[in-house]
Scaffold this active site. Structure first.
Site, PDB file in Angstrom:
ATOM      1  N   ILE A   1      32.706  15.431  45.936  1.00 15.42           N
ATOM      2  CA  ILE A   1      33.872  15.812  45.120  1.00 15.42           C
ATOM      3  C   ILE A   1      34.816  14.621  44.939  1.00 15.42           C
ATOM      4  O   ILE A   1      35.370  14.409  43.848  1.00 15.42           O
ATOM      5  CB  ILE A   1      34.628  17.010  45.743  1.00 15.42           C
ATOM      6  CG1 ILE A   1      33.642  18.134  46.105  1.00 15.42           C
ATOM      7  CG2 ILE A   1      35.689  17.535  44.783  1.00 15.42           C
ATOM      8  CD1 ILE A   1      34.264  19.299  46.855  1.00 15.42           C
TER       9      ILE A   1
ATOM     10  N   SER B   1      31.710  17.910  56.306  1.00 12.72           N
ATOM     11  CA  SER B   1      31.849  19.072  55.425  1.00 12.72           C
ATOM     12  C   SER B   1      30.739  20.124  55.545  1.00 12.72           C
ATOM     13  O   SER B   1      30.783  21.111  54.815  1.00 12.72           O
ATOM     14  CB  SER B   1      31.913  18.584  53.973  1.00 12.72           C
ATOM     15  OG  SER B   1      30.663  18.008  53.592  1.00 12.72           O
TER      16      SER B   1
ATOM     17  N   THR C   1      39.832  24.118  51.782  1.00  6.93           N
ATOM     18  CA  THR C   1      38.734  25.017  51.420  1.00  6.93           C
ATOM     19  C   THR C   1      39.134  26.477  51.613  1.00  6.93           C
ATOM     20  O   THR C   1      39.971  26.797  52.475  1.00  6.93           O
ATOM     21  CB  THR C   1      37.509  24.690  52.310  1.00  6.93           C
ATOM     22  OG1 THR C   1      36.567  25.756  52.212  1.00  6.93           O
ATOM     23  CG2 THR C   1      37.882  24.551  53.778  1.00  6.93           C
ATOM     24  N   ASP C   2      38.474  27.363  50.860  1.00  8.60           N
ATOM     25  CA  ASP C   2      38.719  28.804  51.037  1.00  8.60           C
ATOM     26  C   ASP C   2      38.194  29.293  52.382  1.00  8.60           C
ATOM     27  O   ASP C   2      38.534  30.390  52.825  1.00  8.60           O
ATOM     28  CB  ASP C   2      38.101  29.611  49.882  1.00  8.60           C
ATOM     29  CG  ASP C   2      36.590  29.457  49.757  1.00  8.60           C
ATOM     30  OD1 ASP C   2      35.982  28.675  50.525  1.00  8.60           O
ATOM     31  OD2 ASP C   2      36.011  30.120  48.876  1.00  8.60           O
ATOM     32  N   GLU C   3      37.365  28.454  53.051  1.00  2.59           N
ATOM     33  CA  GLU C   3      36.789  28.896  54.326  1.00  2.59           C
ATOM     34  C   GLU C   3      37.850  29.060  55.410  1.00  2.59           C
ATOM     35  O   GLU C   3      37.594  29.690  56.440  1.00  2.59           O
ATOM     36  CB  GLU C   3      35.667  27.943  54.769  1.00  2.59           C
ATOM     37  CG  GLU C   3      34.548  27.933  53.747  1.00  2.59           C
ATOM     38  CD  GLU C   3      33.265  27.252  54.189  1.00  2.59           C
ATOM     39  OE1 GLU C   3      32.960  27.237  55.391  1.00  2.59           O
ATOM     40  OE2 GLU C   3      32.554  26.725  53.303  1.00  2.59           O
TER      41      GLU C   3
ATOM     42  N   TYR D   1      33.684  23.950  61.499  1.00  2.00           N
ATOM     43  CA  TYR D   1      34.124  23.291  60.261  1.00  2.00           C
ATOM     44  C   TYR D   1      35.402  23.932  59.720  1.00  2.00           C
ATOM     45  O   TYR D   1      36.419  23.259  59.511  1.00  2.00           O
ATOM     46  CB  TYR D   1      33.020  23.357  59.193  1.00  2.00           C
ATOM     47  CG  TYR D   1      33.526  23.056  57.793  1.00  2.00           C
ATOM     48  CD1 TYR D   1      33.967  21.777  57.459  1.00  2.00           C
ATOM     49  CD2 TYR D   1      33.598  24.054  56.817  1.00  2.00           C
ATOM     50  CE1 TYR D   1      34.460  21.504  56.175  1.00  2.00           C
ATOM     51  CE2 TYR D   1      34.079  23.788  55.546  1.00  2.00           C
ATOM     52  CZ  TYR D   1      34.510  22.514  55.226  1.00  2.00           C
ATOM     53  OH  TYR D   1      35.001  22.242  53.974  1.00  2.00           O
TER      54      TYR D   1
ATOM     55  N   LYS E   1      39.327  22.453  59.343  1.00  2.00           N
ATOM     56  CA  LYS E   1      40.055  22.357  58.069  1.00  2.00           C
ATOM     57  C   LYS E   1      41.368  23.149  58.141  1.00  2.00           C
ATOM     58  O   LYS E   1      42.397  22.712  57.635  1.00  2.00           O
ATOM     59  CB  LYS E   1      39.190  22.869  56.913  1.00  2.00           C
ATOM     60  CG  LYS E   1      37.960  22.029  56.607  1.00  2.00           C
ATOM     61  CD  LYS E   1      38.281  20.635  56.086  1.00  2.00           C
ATOM     62  CE  LYS E   1      38.874  20.619  54.695  1.00  2.00           C
ATOM     63  NZ  LYS E   1      39.071  19.234  54.199  1.00  2.00           N
TER      64      LYS E   1
ATOM     65  N   VAL F   1      15.927  30.538  53.004  1.00  2.00           N
ATOM     66  CA  VAL F   1      17.108  31.381  52.790  1.00  2.00           C
ATOM     67  C   VAL F   1      17.510  32.005  54.127  1.00  2.00           C
ATOM     68  O   VAL F   1      16.689  32.644  54.785  1.00  2.00           O
ATOM     69  CB  VAL F   1      16.788  32.473  51.746  1.00  2.00           C
ATOM     70  CG1 VAL F   1      17.907  33.510  51.668  1.00  2.00           C
ATOM     71  CG2 VAL F   1      16.556  31.831  50.382  1.00  2.00           C
TER      72      VAL F   1
ATOM     73  N   GLY G   1      27.345  33.336  63.157  1.00  2.00           N
ATOM     74  CA  GLY G   1      28.699  33.612  62.651  1.00  2.00           C
ATOM     75  C   GLY G   1      28.801  33.525  61.138  1.00  2.00           C
ATOM     76  O   GLY G   1      29.891  33.283  60.598  1.00  2.00           O
ATOM     77  N   HIS G   2      27.683  33.710  60.442  1.00  2.00           N
ATOM     78  CA  HIS G   2      27.595  33.503  58.983  1.00  2.00           C
ATOM     79  C   HIS G   2      28.651  34.307  58.208  1.00  2.00           C
ATOM     80  O   HIS G   2      28.645  35.536  58.244  1.00  2.00           O
ATOM     81  CB  HIS G   2      26.182  33.928  58.532  1.00  2.00           C
ATOM     82  CG  HIS G   2      25.785  33.378  57.215  1.00  2.00           C
ATOM     83  ND1 HIS G   2      24.494  33.455  56.758  1.00  2.00           N
ATOM     84  CD2 HIS G   2      26.482  32.750  56.239  1.00  2.00           C
ATOM     85  CE1 HIS G   2      24.416  32.887  55.567  1.00  2.00           C
ATOM     86  NE2 HIS G   2      25.620  32.464  55.234  1.00  2.00           N
TER      87      HIS G   2
END
Ligand code: NAD
Ligand code: TYD
Length: 341
Positions: A14, A87, A127-129, A155, A159, A211, A280-281
């Site tokens: 980015i 990231s 980040t929205d995380e 992560y 942030k 996946v 922890g997804h």
């Protein structure tokens, strides 16, 4: 008046897009890229920018206070935009330390330099995380700027910690800061450890596509250039001390994304392999960007259909760039995916 932007992490996905945008849209301004070039930075990414007389590159670690101060003394930036970060969520799960030192302490070093040398604006790319996740069965819920921080991974926690530190420097020292929190980005030059370029790379080589779990987790996808225009809008029109959410209401589950890539590349769905889930997804991310739209007049212009086509086309035409990244990423791929079998 000619402005000097100091962009950290400008060799990454980015940050590089933001440098390209500045060089094109603000041709009188100077762009300084400070990037230590971790595994995630392919040096070829900035080969065009290096030819531009308005662009300068320092291969420097944002945690190195002495070197960072020297750069500020030399370049006297007006605006600092901090993209530099570890990231990748999966890497943070296996080894959190660099996330804490770069994402938190590195941010502190940059802001200390801003206080020492004086700047007009420090912008933190977040980040929205930091908001954690939303349940899959509540499509009416979105992340707003005042949604409590409730992180899941090392992560996102690093942030969120950095965001709190940025707001503390505003309140305590009056540092002129802004923060943007964006949803998942996609587009050219994204390192092939993240979902979209990884799946394009694997499908192109007829390898199986790993996946996680059932593939029903939802991400809110934004084309990288739209994100960068949003950051510029926050810097130029945003209010100091404020947080702005950036996103385009583009929610898709992972299986949809993977199948879309396979269709575009003319590959069979039998390449999809369900592997062990991420610990922890996070279930679902969904940004409400109403504040940025109303206050800054910003809105995304790339539809997902256009953006994903353009992205897949770019990786097809630049297979050499993916190959360079993959060469430095073999150990990680072995380590991350061996554990999921
Ligand atoms: P990236 O991993 O592609 O790039 C990060 C860059 O930072 C790399 O060039 C790396 O070399 C550099 N870097 C890492 N540690 C450094 C250090 N100690 N000193 C100097 N440079 C260092 O990441 P990205 O996807 O471009 O993300 C950029 C920023 O945007 C990050 O802060 C990330 O948290 C945030 N963000 C990313 C997304 C996304 O979907 N990728 C979404 C929202 C926010
Ligand atoms: P990723 O690109 O790592 O971004 P983030 O976790 O920061 O949102 O992952 C996006 C989604 O894709 C996430 O739900 C995890 C999933 N995923 C897979 O299913 N397989 C993979 O190999 C990777 C890297 C991610």
């Amino acid at each position: 008046m000619r402005k000097t932007f100091l962009v950290t992490g400008g060799t990454g996905f980015i940050g590089n897009c933001f440098c390209k945008l500045l060089l094109a849209e603000r041709p009188d301004d100077k762009v300084i890229n400070v990037d230590v070039c971790t595994y995630a930075a392919n040096p070829s990414t900035i080969r065009e920018e290096l030819k531009n007389p308005n662009y300068k590159f320092y291969k420097t670690d944002i945690r190195n206070r002495e070197e960072i101060y020297k750069i500020f003394e030399e370049e006297k930036p007006d605006t600092v935009v901090n993209f530099a970060a570890e990231s990748h969520v999966d890497r943070s799960i296996l080894d959190p330390e660099a996330f804490l030192t770069t994402n938190i302490l590195g941010t502190a070093v940059l802001m200390d330099a801003c206080r020492k040398y004086g700047i007009d604006r420090y912008h933190q790319v977040s980040t929205d995380e930091v908001y954690g996740d939303l349940p899959l069965d509540r499509p009416d819920l979105f992340f707003h700027e005042d949604t409590p921080l409730h992180t899941s991974s090392p992560y996102s926690t690093s942030k969120a910690s950095a965001d709190l530190l940025v707001l503390a420097y505003y309140r305590t020292y009056g540092l002129p800061v802004t923060i943007s929190r964006c949803s998942n980005n996609y587009g050219p030059y994204q390192f092939p450890e993240k979902l979209i370029p990884l799946m394009i790379s694997k499908a192109s080589h007829d390898e199986s596509l790993p996946v996680y779990g059932e593939g029903l987790n939802v991400r809110d996808w934004l084309y990288v250039k739209d994100h960068c225009y949003g950051i510029l809008a926050v810097i130029e029109k945003g209010r100091i001390g404020e947080v702005y959410n950036l996103g385009g209401h583009n929610e898709r589950n992972n299986l949809y994304i993977v199948k879309r890539i396979l269709t575009e590349l003319g590959k069979p769905e039998s390449l999809i392999t369900h592997v062990a889930d991420r610990h922890g997804h996070d279930q679902r991310y969904a940004i409400d960007p109403a504040k940025a739209m109303a206050e800054l007049g910003w809105q995304p212009t790339t539809t997902f259909e256009d953006g994903i086509k353009r992205t897949i086309e770019w990786y097809r035409e630049n297979q050499w760039w993916l190959d360079e990244c993959n060469a430095s990423n073999r150990e990680w791929l072995k380590k991350n995916y061996a554990e999921r079998k």
